[in-house]
Enzyme design. Structure first.
Site, PDB file in Angstrom:
ATOM      1  N   GLY A  10      18.901  28.445  34.674  1.00  0.00           N
ATOM      2  CA  GLY A  10      17.516  27.977  34.625  1.00  0.00           C
ATOM      3  C   GLY A  10      17.372  26.679  33.847  1.00  0.00           C
ATOM      4  N   ARG A  19       9.679  24.482  30.615  1.00  0.00           N
ATOM      5  CA  ARG A  19       8.539  24.799  29.747  1.00  0.00           C
ATOM      6  C   ARG A  19       8.919  24.785  28.261  1.00  0.00           C
ATOM      7  NH1 ARG A  19       6.789  30.263  32.351  1.00  0.00           N
ATOM      8  NH2 ARG A  19       5.679  30.501  30.359  1.00  0.00           N
ATOM      9  N   ARG A  34      24.622  27.732  -0.583  1.00  0.00           N
ATOM     10  CA  ARG A  34      25.024  27.054   0.650  1.00  0.00           C
ATOM     11  C   ARG A  34      26.421  27.503   1.082  1.00  0.00           C
ATOM     12  NH1 ARG A  34      24.266  20.950  -0.821  1.00  0.00           N
ATOM     13  NH2 ARG A  34      25.183  20.712   1.250  1.00  0.00           N
ATOM     14  N   LYS A  70      27.131  25.055  -3.684  1.00  0.00           N
ATOM     15  CA  LYS A  70      27.738  24.742  -2.394  1.00  0.00           C
ATOM     16  C   LYS A  70      29.251  24.774  -2.546  1.00  0.00           C
ATOM     17  CE  LYS A  70      29.023  20.965  -1.013  1.00  0.00           C
ATOM     18  NZ  LYS A  70      30.358  20.277  -0.811  1.00  0.00           N
ATOM     19  N   TYR A 118      30.643  14.059  -5.380  1.00  0.00           N
ATOM     20  CA  TYR A 118      30.716  13.095  -4.281  1.00  0.00           C
ATOM     21  C   TYR A 118      30.605  11.678  -4.824  1.00  0.00           C
ATOM     22  CZ  TYR A 118      29.540  10.925   0.229  1.00  0.00           C
ATOM     23  OH  TYR A 118      29.526  10.137   1.360  1.00  0.00           O
ATOM     24  N   ALA A 127      25.769  19.585 -25.159  1.00  0.00           N
ATOM     25  CA  ALA A 127      24.632  19.264 -24.307  1.00  0.00           C
ATOM     26  C   ALA A 127      24.490  17.763 -24.118  1.00  0.00           C
ATOM     27  CB  ALA A 127      23.350  19.832 -24.911  1.00  0.00           C
ATOM     28  N   ARG A 175      28.518  11.534 -25.058  1.00  0.00           N
ATOM     29  CA  ARG A 175      27.174  10.964 -25.069  1.00  0.00           C
ATOM     30  C   ARG A 175      27.105   9.894 -26.148  1.00  0.00           C
ATOM     31  NH1 ARG A 175      25.187  16.701 -27.277  1.00  0.00           N
ATOM     32  NH2 ARG A 175      25.407  16.376 -29.517  1.00  0.00           N
TER      33      ARG A 175
END
Length: 449
Positions: A14, A18, A322, A340, A376, A412, A429
């Site tokens: 088909g 529609r 994820r 992830k 990344y 921290a 830091r």
């Protein structure tokens, strides 16, 4: 039951105009899986000798989805009967076999179950005099459906289409759902004799019942639940199919021992595995490939996809897991934490506002609020390893590839770019400088401006 061989023909040619979509109709997903795949799953549950999928021209995507089965192309779309004719060569060994069966189903009926198909197959095989079995249903509004006409013994006399029916026939609520099964030899002979002498010039499978009656061949029906035979031809009908499938999946999860606080707000994929004594709070969404072990809590507004969650873990609220994430026993992933391709060892924690990607987190390690694994660099993704019992202070950035040793402590606000050895403390830091009374001086200075 006999040992008759079975072939299943799936009609998937088909155009689905529609749907108004570039994606072929039968590939639109229901509960995360293409409609055609749902139909093939139902067919495969019968363990047929072969499955033949009839597709339209230029349907490479559909062919790819059905690649493990025999593909037949219907070059011209000349009706359902013509589609089966196109499959005749692939069924040639059935044409001379009266101990075989051919089942025809449709690729746009994702709610059709193997149980319903088995009822059709059982009726065909357990009553050898029945050469053809159709599938019927009783919709709330029979509307434009064709009506089954039965004699007093339940034998099918024919199907009358709505347009050809008089008022008495239109009062009949037993409607044709489309799928049918027939004895191999008889079925193919009937298909071969189909004519297209109608206004559309098409060949219709529904004509098989009248042809069987004319040849004094017995045909009967199996009546299916309305939901089973719901066909999808539009986005609205797709939404109905999704709703019904979700109700089924929710019922399955609860029957298996899970608690859904507000079932209507939880959305599963068809392959979601849910263990016992799992508690799922409102507004949780499961994408494909999720496995949840026993005694897990999934708190409100969480989104889980492609993840494995072990016994006793607590996820959320507002957590996102994820693909590739593995949550160990007793792990806590808290609010606004995204993971992830991350592996969390037993008893580890990331309770607040963190991103943990492409990482391995050792047992009982603690990741403080606002921590980011910088996986990344714009070109490649690298991995972060956090050792057992390590403590990562809030608002830290771990620049991968990097390893934090067992028992190490990261202060921290640190940016960590080099290995932190076992049981070491690392700070990355700027040094804090305090200027006494400078704030008051600054305010006075601004007032003069």
């Amino acid at each position: 039951m006999t040992s008759n061989k079975l072939a299943v023909v799936v009609l998937a040619a088909g155009q689905g105009t529609r749907m108004k979509s570039e994606l072929p109709k039968v590939l639109h997903p229901v509960a995360g899986r293409a409609m055609l795949r749902h139909v093939l799953d139902a067919a495969e549950s019968l363990e047929p000798e072969r499955i033949i999928v009839v597709v339209g021209p230029g349907s490479q995507e559909v062919q790819k989805a059905a690649v493990s089965h025999h593909i037949v192309v219907q070059e011209e779309r000349l009706g359902t009967g013509h589609a089966v004719m196109c499959a005749a060569d692939a069924l040639s060994d059935y044409a001379n076999d009266d101990s075989s069966d051919v089942l025809v189903i449709y690729g746009d009926t994702p709610l059709l179950t193997g149980e319903t198909l088995k009822q059709m197959l059982d009726l065909r095989r357990e009553t050898p005099s029945t050469k053809l079995v159709g599938l019927a249903f009783r919709p709330a509004d029979p509307a434009q459906y064709g009506r089954f006409l039965l004699d007093a013994s339940g034998v099918v006399e024919g199907i009358v289409e709505f347009a050809d029916a008089d008022e008495e026939i239109r009062k009949i609520d037993l409607c044709n759902a489309g799928p049918l099964i027939g004895e191999g030899r008889t079925f193919l002979e009937l298909v071969k004799g189909l004519q297209n002498d109608n206004a559309q010039g098409e060949y219709y499978l529904t004509d098989l019942f009248a042809a069987a009656r004319k040849d004094s061949l017995e045909a009967r029906i199996v009546e299916a639940p309305v939901d089973d035979v719901h066909g999808v031809n539009s986005r609205a009908e797709l939404a109905v199919a999704e709703s019904v499938m979700q109700d089924r999946l929710r019922a399955k999860a609860m029957a298996g021992g899970a608690t859904l606080i507000a079932p209507e707000t939880v959305w599963f994929s068809c392959d979601t595995v849910v263990g016992r004594d799992v508690v799922i709070e409102p507004n949780v969404i499961f994408g494909p490939s999720v496995v949840i072990s026993d005694n897990v809590q999934i708190r409100a507004f969480s989104h889980v996809e492609g993840a494995k969650i072990e016994n006793g873990a607590i996820i959320g609220p507002y957590a996102r897991l994820r693909p590739g994430t593995e949550i160990g026993v007793g792990v806590k992933i808290g609010n606004f934490v995204e993971c992830k391709n991350a592996i969390f060892g037993t008893g580890s924690k990331a309770n607040h506002l963190s991103y943990v990607g492409d990482s391995t987190v050792g047992p009982k390690a603690n990741i403080g609020a606002g921590t980011i694994t910088c996986n990344y660099d714009g070109f490649n993704k690298s991995r972060t390893v956090i050792g057992a019992g390590a403590f990562i202070g809030s608002n830290s950035a771990l620049v991968a590839p990097v390893t934090i040793g067992e028992g190490a402590l990261v202060g921290a606000g640190s940016t960590i770019v080099e290995e932190v050895p076992k049981d070491s403390m690392a700070l990355g830091r700027g040094r804090q400088v305090v200027f006494p009374e400078r704030a008051a001086f600054f305010r006075e200075l601004k007032k003069k401006d």
